[in-house]
Design an enzyme around this catalytic site. Structure first.
Site, short mmCIF file in Angstrom:
data_model
loop_
_atom_site.label_atom_id
_atom_site.label_comp_id
_atom_site.label_asym_id
_atom_site.label_seq_id
_atom_site.Cartn_x
_atom_site.Cartn_y
_atom_site.Cartn_z
N ARG A 1 -8.33 -0.29 5.66
CA ARG A 1 -7.51 0.69 4.93
C ARG A 1 -6.23 0.07 4.39
O ARG A 1 -5.66 0.56 3.42
CB ARG A 1 -7.12 1.85 5.88
CG ARG A 1 -8.24 2.80 6.18
CD ARG A 1 -7.73 3.98 6.98
NE ARG A 1 -6.42 4.39 6.47
CZ ARG A 1 -5.40 4.80 7.22
NH1 ARG A 1 -5.54 4.90 8.52
NH2 ARG A 1 -4.26 5.11 6.67
N LYS A 6 0.84 -1.21 0.00
CA LYS A 6 0.00 0.00 0.00
C LYS A 6 0.87 1.25 0.00
O LYS A 6 0.63 2.19 -0.75
CB LYS A 6 -0.90 -0.03 1.24
CG LYS A 6 -1.46 1.31 1.65
CD LYS A 6 -2.29 1.21 2.90
CE LYS A 6 -1.57 1.51 4.19
NZ LYS A 6 -1.11 2.90 4.35
N ASN A 7 1.90 1.24 0.85
CA ASN A 7 2.72 2.45 1.00
C ASN A 7 3.62 2.72 -0.21
O ASN A 7 4.19 3.80 -0.32
CB ASN A 7 3.56 2.38 2.28
CG ASN A 7 2.71 2.60 3.51
OD1 ASN A 7 1.51 2.87 3.41
ND2 ASN A 7 3.33 2.50 4.68
N CYS A 21 -4.07 12.59 13.46
CA CYS A 21 -4.74 11.29 13.52
C CYS A 21 -4.37 10.65 14.84
O CYS A 21 -3.61 11.22 15.62
CB CYS A 21 -4.36 10.42 12.34
SG CYS A 21 -2.71 9.80 12.41
N ASP A 71 5.60 0.62 11.94
CA ASP A 71 4.37 -0.03 11.49
C ASP A 71 4.25 -1.49 11.94
O ASP A 71 3.24 -2.13 11.70
CB ASP A 71 4.24 0.05 9.96
CG ASP A 71 3.84 1.44 9.49
OD1 ASP A 71 3.51 2.28 10.34
OD2 ASP A 71 3.85 1.69 8.27
N ARG A 90 1.09 14.66 13.33
CA ARG A 90 1.50 14.42 11.94
C ARG A 90 1.46 15.68 11.05
O ARG A 90 0.69 15.77 10.09
CB ARG A 90 0.67 13.29 11.34
CG ARG A 90 0.79 12.04 12.20
CD ARG A 90 0.20 10.83 11.58
NE ARG A 90 1.01 10.28 10.51
CZ ARG A 90 0.70 9.17 9.84
NH1 ARG A 90 -0.38 8.52 10.14
NH2 ARG A 90 1.48 8.73 8.90
C1 UD1 Z 1 4.76 6.87 6.31
C2 UD1 Z 1 3.91 5.62 6.18
C3 UD1 Z 1 3.48 5.13 7.54
C4 UD1 Z 1 4.69 4.95 8.45
C5 UD1 Z 1 5.57 6.20 8.47
C6 UD1 Z 1 6.87 6.02 9.21
C7 UD1 Z 1 2.83 5.85 4.02
C8 UD1 Z 1 1.58 6.11 3.28
N1 UD1 Z 1 2.75 5.93 5.37
O1 UD1 Z 1 3.94 7.88 6.91
O2 UD1 Z 1 2.78 3.89 7.39
O3 UD1 Z 1 4.27 4.68 9.77
O4 UD1 Z 1 5.90 6.60 7.12
O5 UD1 Z 1 7.58 4.97 8.70
O6 UD1 Z 1 3.86 5.53 3.46
N2 UD1 Z 1 6.99 14.77 10.38
C9 UD1 Z 1 7.07 16.11 10.67
N3 UD1 Z 1 6.85 17.02 9.66
C10 UD1 Z 1 6.58 16.62 8.38
C11 UD1 Z 1 6.51 15.25 8.09
C12 UD1 Z 1 6.72 14.34 9.12
O7 UD1 Z 1 7.31 16.51 11.80
O8 UD1 Z 1 6.39 17.49 7.50
C13 UD1 Z 1 7.20 13.78 11.45
C14 UD1 Z 1 5.95 12.92 11.71
O9 UD1 Z 1 5.06 13.59 12.57
C15 UD1 Z 1 6.55 11.67 12.31
C16 UD1 Z 1 7.88 11.54 11.58
O10 UD1 Z 1 8.15 12.83 11.03
O11 UD1 Z 1 6.79 11.87 13.69
C17 UD1 Z 1 7.90 10.53 10.46
O12 UD1 Z 1 6.77 10.72 9.64
P1 UD1 Z 1 6.78 10.35 8.11
O13 UD1 Z 1 7.96 9.50 7.81
O14 UD1 Z 1 6.58 11.59 7.32
O15 UD1 Z 1 5.47 9.45 8.00
P2 UD1 Z 1 4.40 9.41 6.84
O16 UD1 Z 1 5.04 9.67 5.54
O17 UD1 Z 1 3.21 10.22 7.23
#
Ligand code: UD1
Length: 419
Positions: free
Chosen positions: A399, A22-23, A118, A307, A123
């Site tokens: 999901r 999915k990711n 969420c 995850d 996030r």
């Molecule tokens: C993706 C995955 C999710 C997984 C996560 C971490 C998908 C669709 N989802 O989520 O399943 O759990 O990676 O491996 O691929 N952060 C910030 N600012 C930002 C972006 C992120 O502070 O602009 C923080 C987030 O709050 C979190 C950390 O960085 O604490 C990592 O998040 P991120 O790697 O961005 O996760 P996702 O891409 O949302």
């Protein structure tokens, strides 16, 4: 609202085939905004998030078609897309924000709903926005929407991600493919799903190369090619079923996996006493009755994935001794703990650390799913609990897990969907 009824006590033995990731599918789909050529994506998992992304792209005018039976998505965008992604579609799936980079790169303007928080944390998307600003974008937040524009197209830049983010790396990487000149991205996420996105982008003609361990160089292009791409397998789904089998002392053949990209998980499971034999395109999982306790902390890839944190914790409740878990990625990712405790687990939490006391007898209970991975951990707990477990709010599970009840019941579990 649909619920799952799980009757515990059965071994998970047999054969399970792992679906596409999915990711990996979600960013690949978002990146197709860039191209007017025909693209075929195969091995897509038929899960709600993928359907939502297809709906989102359809809503902005993409000529996209999901063939659920053959697990294929074809896209052939001939006309200009709308540059608006609504709250309705982004509120259920945060990855919808991945359309921001490609829309802005292709059309110079985009209005995309802020995804909001969420259950697992606030996030934010500040890093995505800061990188786009560095590429010349003008960004405003108004009424819950990101309104972005750039006069003469995005410009290549040097940007170091202040923390490792999967989504930000994907969004900016895709945008940079259509920016003018060279973009250098540092401190990038390295998840296998990003590697798969890069393989896809290169196939359609993007110029991307790794110049260091976490450093990417992208040279912008303005025309792209047609391609077919098979999505990588879902390593989190694979890890979940390995744990299901180990928990229940089953013997499981898992097809369509490649352990090379799962080293952290596999090493930890082996340390606990789970036997995993690697064959060519499948693995065999079996385990000793007496599993050992371990300590683990979640980290960006190649570290142990957040995850799988909830699922491994269930296995820890059944192993000998005390295990420790440290969650480093999300601030609020122990939502499953209160439900596991209601089933009899003994888990202490202090901030982002958990102490799991092993060898606990779990009892069935009525439970509430709170997010995708927490939900699946409760399904796992239900498989080894005495009596019946009822899991509410399973839309979270839908999901991201394709046909989970079928895959598990085919291997001996007693799971029913109650409507
Ligand atoms: C993706 C995955 C999710 C997984 C996560 C971490 C998908 C669709 N989802 O989520 O399943 O759990 O990676 O491996 O691929 N952060 C910030 N600012 C930002 C972006 C992120 O502070 O602009 C923080 C987030 O709050 C979190 C950390 O960085 O604490 C990592 O998040 P991120 O790697 O961005 O996760 P996702 O891409 O949302």
């Amino acid at each position: 609202m649909q619920r799952l009824e799980i009757k515990g006590g059965r071994k998970i033995s047999g054969i399970i085939e792992i679906s596409g990731s999915k990711n990996a599918t979600l960013p690949i789909l978002a990146s197709t905004i860039l191209t007017n050529k025909k693209v075929l994506i195969t091995n897509v998992p038929i899960v709600r998030d993928v359907e939502t992304m297809v709906e989102l792209l359809g809503a902005i005018g993409s000529n996209i078609n999901l063939d659920k039976k053959r697990k294929k998505i074809s896209i052939h965008n001939k006309k200009k897309l709308r540059n608006f992604a609504s709250y309705r579609l982004l509120k259920t799936m945060r990855a919808g924000v991945l359309v921001l980079g490609p829309l802005l790169a292709k059309y110079g303007t985009a209005k995309v709903s802020l995804p909001g928080g969420c259950a697992i944390g606030s996030r934010p998307i500040n890093i995505h926005l800061d990188a786009l600003k560095k590429m010349g974008a003008n960004i405003k937040i108004k009424d819950g929407y990101v309104i972005a524009s750039v006069k003469k197209g995005l410009k290549g830049c040097i940007f170091k991600f202040p923390r490792i983010s999967v989504g930000a790396t994907e969004n900016i990487l895709i945008a940079a493919c259509f920016a003018k000149g060279k973009t250098e991205l540092k401190n990038c996420a390295l998840e296998p799903e990003i590697q798969d996105l890069i393989i896809f982008l290169k196939k359609i003609g993007c110029k991307i190369k790794w110049t260091g361990k976490r450093a990417l160089e992208i040279i912008g292009v303005d025309t792209l090619k047609s391609t077919t791409h098979k999505v990588i397998f879902d390593r989190i789904e694979a890890g979940t079923y390995i744990i299901a089998s180990a928990l229940t002392n089953g013997r499981l053949k898992i097809k369509n996996v490649n352990l090379k990209i799962m080293s952290a998980e596999i090493n930890l499971l082996r340390k606990m006493g789970v036997k995993i034999i690697n064959k060519k395109n499948y693995i065999i999982v079996s385990s000793k009755k007496k599993l050992k306790s371990v300590n683990v902390e979640t980290k960006p890839y190649p570290g142990f994935p957040t995850d799988l944190q909830a699922q491994i914790m269930v296995l820890m409740t059944k192993s000998y001794g005390i295990s420790k878990v440290k969650e480093n990625i999300f601030e609020n990712r122990f939502m499953h703990v209160s439900e596991l405790r209601r089933m009899g687990a003994n888990i202490e939490i202090k901030g982002n650390k958990a102490k799991v006391f092993g060898k606990r007898k779990l009892n069935g209970a009525e439970l509430m799913a709170t997010d995708l991975r927490a939900s699946v951990s409760l399904v796992l707990a239900g498989l080894v609990a005495s009596n019946k477990t009822i899991l509410n709010r399973i839309y979270h599970l839908d999901r991201g897990y394709e046909k989970i009840e079928k895959k598990l019941t085919d291997c001996g579990a007693r799971i029913k969907r109650l409507k």
